[in-house]
Motif scaffolding. Structure first.
Motif, mmCIF file in Angstrom:
data_model
loop_
_atom_site.group_PDB
_atom_site.id
_atom_site.type_symbol
_atom_site.label_atom_id
_atom_site.label_comp_id
_atom_site.label_asym_id
_atom_site.label_seq_id
_atom_site.Cartn_x
_atom_site.Cartn_y
_atom_site.Cartn_z
ATOM 1 N N ARG A 90 8.258 23.194 9.425
ATOM 2 C CA ARG A 90 6.893 23.303 8.954
ATOM 3 C C ARG A 90 6.314 21.892 8.891
ATOM 4 O O ARG A 90 6.938 20.937 9.389
ATOM 5 C CB ARG A 90 6.829 23.979 7.580
ATOM 6 N N LYS A 91 5.177 21.750 8.280
ATOM 7 C CA LYS A 91 4.592 20.435 8.069
ATOM 8 C C LYS A 91 4.369 20.219 6.580
ATOM 9 O O LYS A 91 4.091 21.165 5.840
ATOM 10 C CB LYS A 91 3.274 20.292 8.826
ATOM 11 N N CYS A 92 4.500 18.985 6.162
ATOM 12 C CA CYS A 92 4.222 18.643 4.763
ATOM 13 C C CYS A 92 3.764 17.195 4.708
ATOM 14 O O CYS A 92 3.817 16.465 5.700
ATOM 15 C CB CYS A 92 5.456 18.871 3.882
ATOM 16 N N ARG A 93 3.336 16.791 3.545
ATOM 17 C CA ARG A 93 2.926 15.402 3.368
ATOM 18 C C ARG A 93 4.147 14.490 3.270
ATOM 19 O O ARG A 93 5.158 14.839 2.661
ATOM 20 C CB ARG A 93 2.086 15.255 2.100
ATOM 21 N N PHE A 94 4.020 13.343 3.868
ATOM 22 C CA PHE A 94 5.002 12.267 3.708
ATOM 23 C C PHE A 94 4.291 11.075 3.100
ATOM 24 O O PHE A 94 3.119 10.813 3.384
ATOM 25 C CB PHE A 94 5.605 11.867 5.056
ATOM 26 N N PHE A 95 5.012 10.355 2.261
ATOM 27 C CA PHE A 95 4.474 9.148 1.648
ATOM 28 C C PHE A 95 5.222 7.937 2.204
ATOM 29 O O PHE A 95 6.455 7.932 2.269
ATOM 30 C CB PHE A 95 4.617 9.193 0.122
ATOM 31 N N TYR A 96 4.460 6.938 2.604
ATOM 32 C CA TYR A 96 5.017 5.686 3.109
ATOM 33 C C TYR A 96 4.682 4.585 2.104
ATOM 34 O O TYR A 96 3.500 4.301 1.864
ATOM 35 C CB TYR A 96 4.418 5.335 4.466
ATOM 36 N N PHE A 97 5.702 3.989 1.553
ATOM 37 C CA PHE A 97 5.529 2.906 0.584
ATOM 38 C C PHE A 97 5.861 1.588 1.293
ATOM 39 O O PHE A 97 7.035 1.274 1.536
ATOM 40 C CB PHE A 97 6.459 3.103 -0.619
ATOM 41 N N TYR A 98 4.829 0.830 1.642
ATOM 42 C CA TYR A 98 5.027 -0.473 2.278
ATOM 43 C C TYR A 98 5.025 -1.543 1.200
ATOM 44 O O TYR A 98 4.191 -1.526 0.288
ATOM 45 C CB TYR A 98 3.927 -0.738 3.308
ATOM 46 N N MET A 99 5.947 -2.489 1.339
ATOM 47 C CA MET A 99 6.080 -3.507 0.301
ATOM 48 C C MET A 99 6.659 -4.795 0.865
ATOM 49 O O MET A 99 7.221 -4.815 1.971
ATOM 50 C CB MET A 99 6.989 -2.988 -0.827
ATOM 51 N N PHE A 127 8.998 -7.736 4.365
ATOM 52 C CA PHE A 127 8.201 -6.590 4.783
ATOM 53 C C PHE A 127 9.125 -5.420 5.112
ATOM 54 O O PHE A 127 9.999 -5.515 5.973
ATOM 55 C CB PHE A 127 7.360 -6.968 6.009
ATOM 56 N N MET A 128 8.906 -4.288 4.428
ATOM 57 C CA MET A 128 9.762 -3.115 4.611
ATOM 58 C C MET A 128 8.975 -1.882 4.174
ATOM 59 O O MET A 128 7.870 -1.985 3.660
ATOM 60 C CB MET A 128 11.042 -3.238 3.786
ATOM 61 N N HIS A 129 9.592 -0.710 4.378
ATOM 62 C CA HIS A 129 8.939 0.493 3.853
ATOM 63 C C HIS A 129 9.954 1.579 3.527
ATOM 64 O O HIS A 129 11.096 1.580 4.007
ATOM 65 C CB HIS A 129 7.876 1.029 4.824
ATOM 66 N N ILE A 130 9.507 2.506 2.662
ATOM 67 C CA ILE A 130 10.268 3.692 2.284
ATOM 68 C C ILE A 130 9.422 4.905 2.651
ATOM 69 O O ILE A 130 8.220 4.935 2.360
ATOM 70 C CB ILE A 130 10.569 3.705 0.774
ATOM 71 N N CYS A 161 0.842 -1.182 0.000
ATOM 72 C CA CYS A 161 0.000 0.000 0.000
ATOM 73 C C CYS A 161 0.883 1.240 0.000
ATOM 74 O O CYS A 161 2.089 1.162 0.249
ATOM 75 C CB CYS A 161 -0.929 0.031 1.223
ATOM 76 N N VAL A 162 0.263 2.374 -0.275
ATOM 77 C CA VAL A 162 0.905 3.679 -0.106
ATOM 78 C C VAL A 162 0.070 4.460 0.898
ATOM 79 O O VAL A 162 -1.143 4.608 0.716
ATOM 80 C CB VAL A 162 0.996 4.452 -1.435
#
Length: 247
Positions: free
Chosen positions: A135-144, A151-154, A106-107
């Protein structure tokens, strides 16, 4: 530790030594400081006053790419309202509901604090200048499920300077290598309770120390950051350091 082994010698099959959790930090050192950003804008013919629009275009590109990766893989893309939500728990729930053997799980996207840059007027020189700020911003988590690491993520910061984190688990890595080698074992959680061939298992685990990590991590970076191929092309690649490690 020796006394522990001596006291429980009749219960212990042997021991393994190697990396468990590792979190790598990727930094684009060419643009992680004020002068570097000025050079980047100059090379792209972007005026300082237009920095915000340039940065937003880059962020939008990363967001589109994240959604596209999920869509192409037929996997969920989910925005989380709170950064306090356990991303790993969400990813594992999705994996339980919709299993995959390899590839994207998932992302996940959420807003979190970050360190970045803004443009401010310099009253001394009369020109615009870059300043660091929180500040704040969006982060994306790439689980794979990776072919080597399981099982890991970026984790990718969506605003300049686009910092990265790559999380891998040495025990999960070893389990996948044992499966490939046909070595029997029993794993409970993050622990091995049975192992048919300890010397071979140790040799497999030692490969983490010998791995070409820059090449491996560059592969993960190119997967999630398409800007490396256009807007950021020509910069030095991500510089990798270890943020956390357990041995």
């Amino acid at each position: 530790m020796d006394s522990f082994f001596e006291r429980h010698a009749d219960l212990i099959l042997g021991s393994l030594a190697g990396f468990d959790r590792i979190i790598f930090r990727g930094t684009l050192r060419s643009i992680c400081y004020e002068k570097g950003l000025e050079i980047l804008l100059g090379s792209r013919h972007v005026l300082m006053k237009d920095f915000g629009r340039f940065a937003q275009r880059c962020t939008d590109r990363l967001a589109d790419h994240a959604e596209q990766l999920a869509r192409q893989a037929g996997r969920p893309y989910r925005y989380l309202d709170s950064s306090a939500v356990s991303k790993e728990q969400v990813a594992r729930e999705i994996l339980d509901e919709s299993p995959v053997e390899t590839g994207l799980i998932c992302v996940l996207s959420c807003v979190e604090p970050c360190l970045t840059f803004d443009v401010r007027h310099n009253p001394v020189t009369g020109f615009l200048k870059f300043v660091r700020r929180n500040r704040k911003c969006r982060f994306f988590y790439f689980y794979m499920i990776d072919r080597d690491f399981g099982f890991m993520h970026i984790r990718l910061q969506s605003w300049l300077p686009f910092n990265l984190q790559v999380y891998v688990n040495g025990r999960t890595y070893l389990a996948r290598q044992l499966d490939r080698a046909g070595i029997g074992y029993e794993q409970k959680g993050n622990c091995f309770t049975e192992m048919d061939d300890l010397p071979r298992a140790q040799a497999l685990l030692n490969r983490l120390e010998e791995r070409d990590w820059p090449r491996t991590l560059a592969r993960f970076a190119s997967l999630v950051n398409p800007l490396l191929r256009d807007q950021l092309a020509g910069l030095f690649p991500y510089y990798w350091s270890t943020r956390e490690a357990e041995f």
